[in-house]
Scaffold this motif. Structure first.
Motif, PDB file in Angstrom:
ATOM      1  N   LYS A   1       0.860  -1.192   0.000  1.00 60.74           N
ATOM      2  CA  LYS A   1       0.000   0.000   0.000  1.00 60.74           C
ATOM      3  C   LYS A   1       0.892   1.237   0.000  1.00 60.74           C
ATOM      4  CE  LYS A   1      -4.071  -1.942   2.118  1.00 60.74           C
ATOM      5  NZ  LYS A   1      -4.811  -2.184   3.324  1.00 60.74           N
ATOM      6  N   VAL A   2       0.756   1.995  -1.055  1.00 60.25           N
ATOM      7  CA  VAL A   2       1.589   3.188  -1.186  1.00 60.25           C
ATOM      8  C   VAL A   2       0.697   4.390  -1.487  1.00 60.25           C
ATOM      9  CG1 VAL A   2       3.597   4.187  -2.359  1.00 60.25           C
ATOM     10  CG2 VAL A   2       3.393   1.731  -2.173  1.00 60.25           C
ATOM     11  N   LYS A   3       0.932   5.482  -0.768  1.00 61.06           N
ATOM     12  CA  LYS A   3       0.182   6.696  -1.103  1.00 61.06           C
ATOM     13  C   LYS A   3       1.071   7.925  -0.989  1.00 61.06           C
ATOM     14  CE  LYS A   3      -2.049   7.478   3.363  1.00 61.06           C
ATOM     15  NZ  LYS A   3      -3.331   7.633   4.026  1.00 61.06           N
ATOM     16  N   SER A   4       0.639   8.963  -1.679  1.00 61.63           N
ATOM     17  CA  SER A   4       1.457  10.174  -1.663  1.00 61.63           C
ATOM     18  C   SER A   4       1.283  10.887  -0.323  1.00 61.63           C
ATOM     19  CB  SER A   4       1.079  11.086  -2.822  1.00 61.63           C
ATOM     20  OG  SER A   4      -0.293  11.067  -3.030  1.00 61.63           O
ATOM     21  N   LYS A   5       2.372  11.408   0.140  1.00 58.65           N
ATOM     22  CA  LYS A   5       2.355  12.109   1.423  1.00 58.65           C
ATOM     23  C   LYS A   5       1.797  13.505   1.208  1.00 58.65           C
ATOM     24  CE  LYS A   5       5.456  12.346   5.342  1.00 58.65           C
ATOM     25  NZ  LYS A   5       6.830  12.089   5.778  1.00 58.65           N
ATOM     26  N   ASN A   6       0.767  13.799   2.003  1.00 66.70           N
ATOM     27  CA  ASN A   6       0.100  15.080   1.833  1.00 66.70           C
ATOM     28  C   ASN A   6       0.769  16.134   2.710  1.00 66.70           C
ATOM     29  OD1 ASN A   6      -1.864  17.089   1.471  1.00 66.70           O
ATOM     30  ND2 ASN A   6      -3.404  15.499   1.161  1.00 66.70           N
ATOM     31  N   ALA A   7       0.805  17.364   2.190  1.00 63.10           N
ATOM     32  CA  ALA A   7       1.365  18.464   2.978  1.00 63.10           C
ATOM     33  C   ALA A   7       0.501  18.729   4.206  1.00 63.10           C
ATOM     34  CB  ALA A   7       1.459  19.710   2.125  1.00 63.10           C
ATOM     35  N   LEU A   8      -0.740  18.281   4.109  1.00 61.07           N
ATOM     36  CA  LEU A   8      -1.704  18.517   5.180  1.00 61.07           C
ATOM     37  C   LEU A   8      -2.072  17.175   5.797  1.00 61.07           C
ATOM     38  CD1 LEU A   8      -3.090  21.136   6.044  1.00 61.07           C
ATOM     39  CD2 LEU A   8      -4.944  20.574   4.472  1.00 61.07           C
ATOM     40  N   LYS A   9      -1.619  16.960   7.000  1.00 64.43           N
ATOM     41  CA  LYS A   9      -1.907  15.662   7.617  1.00 64.43           C
ATOM     42  C   LYS A   9      -2.955  15.816   8.713  1.00 64.43           C
ATOM     43  CE  LYS A   9       0.016  11.553   9.630  1.00 64.43           C
ATOM     44  NZ  LYS A   9       1.163  10.856  10.157  1.00 64.43           N
ATOM     45  N   ILE A  10      -3.967  14.951   8.634  1.00 68.46           N
ATOM     46  CA  ILE A  10      -5.029  14.983   9.652  1.00 68.46           C
ATOM     47  C   ILE A  10      -4.906  13.743  10.517  1.00 68.46           C
ATOM     48  CG2 ILE A  10      -7.526  14.924  10.034  1.00 68.46           C
ATOM     49  CD1 ILE A  10      -7.874  16.321   7.332  1.00 68.46           C
ATOM     50  N   SER A  11      -4.900  13.935  11.805  1.00 71.71           N
ATOM     51  CA  SER A  11      -4.955  12.779  12.705  1.00 71.71           C
ATOM     52  C   SER A  11      -5.988  13.065  13.787  1.00 71.71           C
ATOM     53  CB  SER A  11      -3.582  12.494  13.309  1.00 71.71           C
ATOM     54  OG  SER A  11      -3.151  13.601  14.061  1.00 71.71           O
ATOM     55  N   SER A  12      -6.588  12.002  14.297  1.00 74.94           N
ATOM     56  CA  SER A  12      -7.605  12.191  15.332  1.00 74.94           C
ATOM     57  C   SER A  12      -7.514  11.074  16.360  1.00 74.94           C
ATOM     58  CB  SER A  12      -8.995  12.220  14.703  1.00 74.94           C
ATOM     59  OG  SER A  12      -9.236  11.030  13.997  1.00 74.94           O
ATOM     60  N   ASP A  13      -8.044  11.357  17.530  1.00 73.81           N
ATOM     61  CA  ASP A  13      -7.947  10.385  18.614  1.00 73.81           C
ATOM     62  C   ASP A  13      -9.126  10.540  19.572  1.00 73.81           C
ATOM     63  OD1 ASP A  13      -6.649   8.335  19.979  1.00 73.81           O
ATOM     64  OD2 ASP A  13      -5.838   9.765  21.428  1.00 73.81           O
ATOM     65  N   LEU A  14      -9.552   9.418  20.122  1.00 71.88           N
ATOM     66  CA  LEU A  14     -10.634   9.421  21.114  1.00 71.88           C
ATOM     67  C   LEU A  14     -10.090   8.949  22.450  1.00 71.88           C
ATOM     68  CD1 LEU A  14     -13.598   7.754  19.193  1.00 71.88           C
ATOM     69  CD2 LEU A  14     -13.582  10.075  20.045  1.00 71.88           C
ATOM     70  N   ASP A  15     -10.524   9.557  23.524  1.00 70.23           N
ATOM     71  CA  ASP A  15     -10.108   9.116  24.853  1.00 70.23           C
ATOM     72  C   ASP A  15     -11.311   9.222  25.811  1.00 70.23           C
ATOM     73  OD1 ASP A  15      -8.629   8.344  27.020  1.00 70.23           O
ATOM     74  OD2 ASP A  15      -7.917  10.392  27.440  1.00 70.23           O
ATOM     75  N   PRO A  16     -11.912   8.162  26.259  1.00 70.51           N
ATOM     76  CA  PRO A  16     -11.587   6.758  25.984  1.00 70.51           C
ATOM     77  C   PRO A  16     -11.888   6.343  24.545  1.00 70.51           C
ATOM     78  CG  PRO A  16     -13.609   6.909  27.263  1.00 70.51           C
ATOM     79  CD  PRO A  16     -13.059   8.288  27.191  1.00 70.51           C
TER      80      PRO A  16
END
Lengths: 86, 426
Positions: free
Chosen positions: B129-144
């Motif tokens: 699996k290969v994808k282009s690296k975006n200048a804009l990276k989105i990450s998210s997290d839930l706690d719990p």
């Protein structure tokens, strides 16, 4: 006289592979390598099997394998069956 | 000295050989140094081909999409490029390892698979699996991470500048909440438009973070969608992110005990329990119905919490004494505390054979062995059931089990005179 055949498996009997063929001395087996004839011999320290046809030939002790083309031919185990009269 | 084994006759040893012939399958292993590549950058691909058999003529084909340019090392003459495919077409001995480079020239998000053809067969590798690296990276997290129904959880969304420029212009960030997720508090940097929270027009130098306090209010899968757009060195880049809250509801667990074979039509023992195996979900408006040999309806006014509930434990009689197979079922209809209607049914096949009851009583173990085995099997289906003392099937308690019977069989053999002596005596 009532005859009962009792099978005594001296060596391991369980866990036979689906691809396994149980053969007696002098019998042949159909295989991807063609028809293979099998001869079983007594040796001083155990048994050995000669498995062969016109393109494949191997003499294998118990537990031994021989790779031929893309096939692995093994003599997994030997079993002694005693037919008993009663 | 080798001596051919004897042929087989009654009373003689027969030697049997167990011969296996297994097909060997060549292997393909591939790895890439980077799975997210920026446009214009290169990654190194390593390929390992293995042949567990004798020498083999193979053709390995590794096709790359047009977004990549393949660069193979000059010193490796074993591989070549044809139509943007890396090809290894030759004899494969034990193993072959080679590397080549791929350069990304356009945005991509693909899974790349290679094939190996040999002896008229073809195998396919796992995908890279290969994808282009975006200048804009989105990450998210839930706690719990996995909140229960109505349980509050902290949602954090990060937008990162991973472009070449020190600062990029963030056109917008949209965060869209699905109907099953309630936003209790939202980040003050955001403006609300319906179910969407927006962040507009900002120069992004470092990471930007948004915090929410949310809670799921419905069962099912909820996807929070995040869209962002920025301009990096005059080029518009878009990025999409998702955060999932999956609230799966486990249906009501029904355990019904009734013998699989009935040899009498009076005093038949039946018992049933129901259990809610969810942590946060409760069941209400629970209505159950027994149908088959034993018929009864149950209406529950209470909400079913997580604990098991015994709903039946009785003995019953039935009239039709004909030999037949019938089905006993227990069906429950109920609602979750969020109003979703659900239904669960547990059925069991029952063999009624009243005529054989006397025979089984009088006969020895052998006759009833099979039916016992069947009963054991059926009973084990209904989860970790403890042994049922009041089984209607006739079970002889002191009868040996399967392994005991094998041991007894061998004991019988070895306790008699040896086979060869028997034969010679005759």
């Amino acid at each position: 006289m009532k005859k009962i055949l009792m099978f005594i498996l001296v060596f391991t009997i369980f866990s036979a592979l689906t691809s396994a063929e149980i053969v007696k001395n002098g019998e042949t087996i159909d295989s991807p390598l063609g028809e293979l004839s099998v001869n079983l011999y007594n040796k001083e320290d155990g048994f050995t099997a000669s498995i062969r046809n016109n393109k494949f030939r191997a003499v294998l002790d118990v537990g031994e394998c021989k790779i031929f083309e893309l096939y692995n031919v093994c003599l997994k185990k030997l079993m002694i069956m005693i037919l008993v009269k009663k | 000295m080798l001596e051919e084994v004897d042929d087989y006759d009654i009373g003689e040893k027969v030697i049997q050989g167990d011969i296996t012939i297994d097909e060997l399958i060549p292997g393909i292993e591939r790895s890439i140094t980077e799975t997210e590549i920026k446009e214009g950058e290169e990654a190194i691909v390593t390929v390992k081909l293995t042949n567990p058999g004798d020498n083999l003529q193979v053709k390995y084909t590794d096709p790359w999409p047009k977004e990549f340019v393949i660069i193979i090392p000059k010193e490796n003459t074993k591989i070549y490029i044809l139509n943007n495919k890396v090809i290894f077409d030759r004899q494969l001995f034990d193993e072959e390892i080679f590397t080549y480079k791929v350069k990304l020239i356009a945005p991509v998000d693909k899974e790349i698979k290679a094939t190996l053809e040999y002896a008229g067969k073809k195998i396919t590798s796992d995908g890279l699996k290969v994808k282009s690296k975006n200048a804009l990276k989105i990450s998210s997290d839930l706690d719990p991470k996995d909140p229960d129904l109505f349980e509050k959880t902290n949602l954090t969304i990060k937008i990162k500048n991973e472009g070449d420029s020190e600062a990029i212009n963030l056109n917008y960030v949209n965060i869209v909440f699905p109907p099953g997720v309630e936003v209790i508090t939202a980040d003050s940097k955001l403006t609300k438009k319906g179910a969407t929270y927006e962040y507009i027009d900002e120069e992004l130098k470092e990471d930007i973070e948004f915090s929410f306090l949310v809670r799921p209010t419905k069962l099912g899968l909820h996807i929070i969608k995040i869209n962002a757009e920025a301009v990096d060195a005059g080029k518009t880049v878009k990025s999409v992110g998702e955060e999932e809250i999956d609230l799966e509801v486990k249906e009501l667990f029904i355990n019904m005990k009734l013998s699989s074979i009935l040899f009498k039509n009076t005093g038949i023992q039946i018992s049933a329990t129901i259990e809610n195996k969810n942590d946060a979900v409760t069941f209400k408006n629970l209505n159950c119905k027994m149908e088959g040999l034993y018929n009864k309806e149950y209406t529950f006014v209470q909400v079913l919490p997580e604990k098991a509930l015994d709903i039946e434990n009785t003995k019953f009689d039935f009239e039709d004494s004909s030999t037949r197979t019938t089905t006993q079922s227990l069906k429950c209809n109920y609602e979750t505390n969020t109003g979703e209607k659900m239904s669960t049914i547990k059925s069991k096949e029952i063999l009624i054979n009243l005529s054989s009851a006397g025979e089984v009583d009088e006969e020895t173990n052998d006759e009833s062995e099979d039916s016992d085995a069947e009963v054991d099997e059926e009973e084990s289906d209904s989860e970790e059931d403890e042994s049922d003392d009041e089984q209607n099937v006739i079970i002889e308690d002191d009868k040996p089990g399967f392994f005991s019977r094998i041991i007894n069989f061998f004991k019988r053999i070895f306790s008699t005179k040896p086979a060869f002596e028997d034969n010679s005596a005759e």
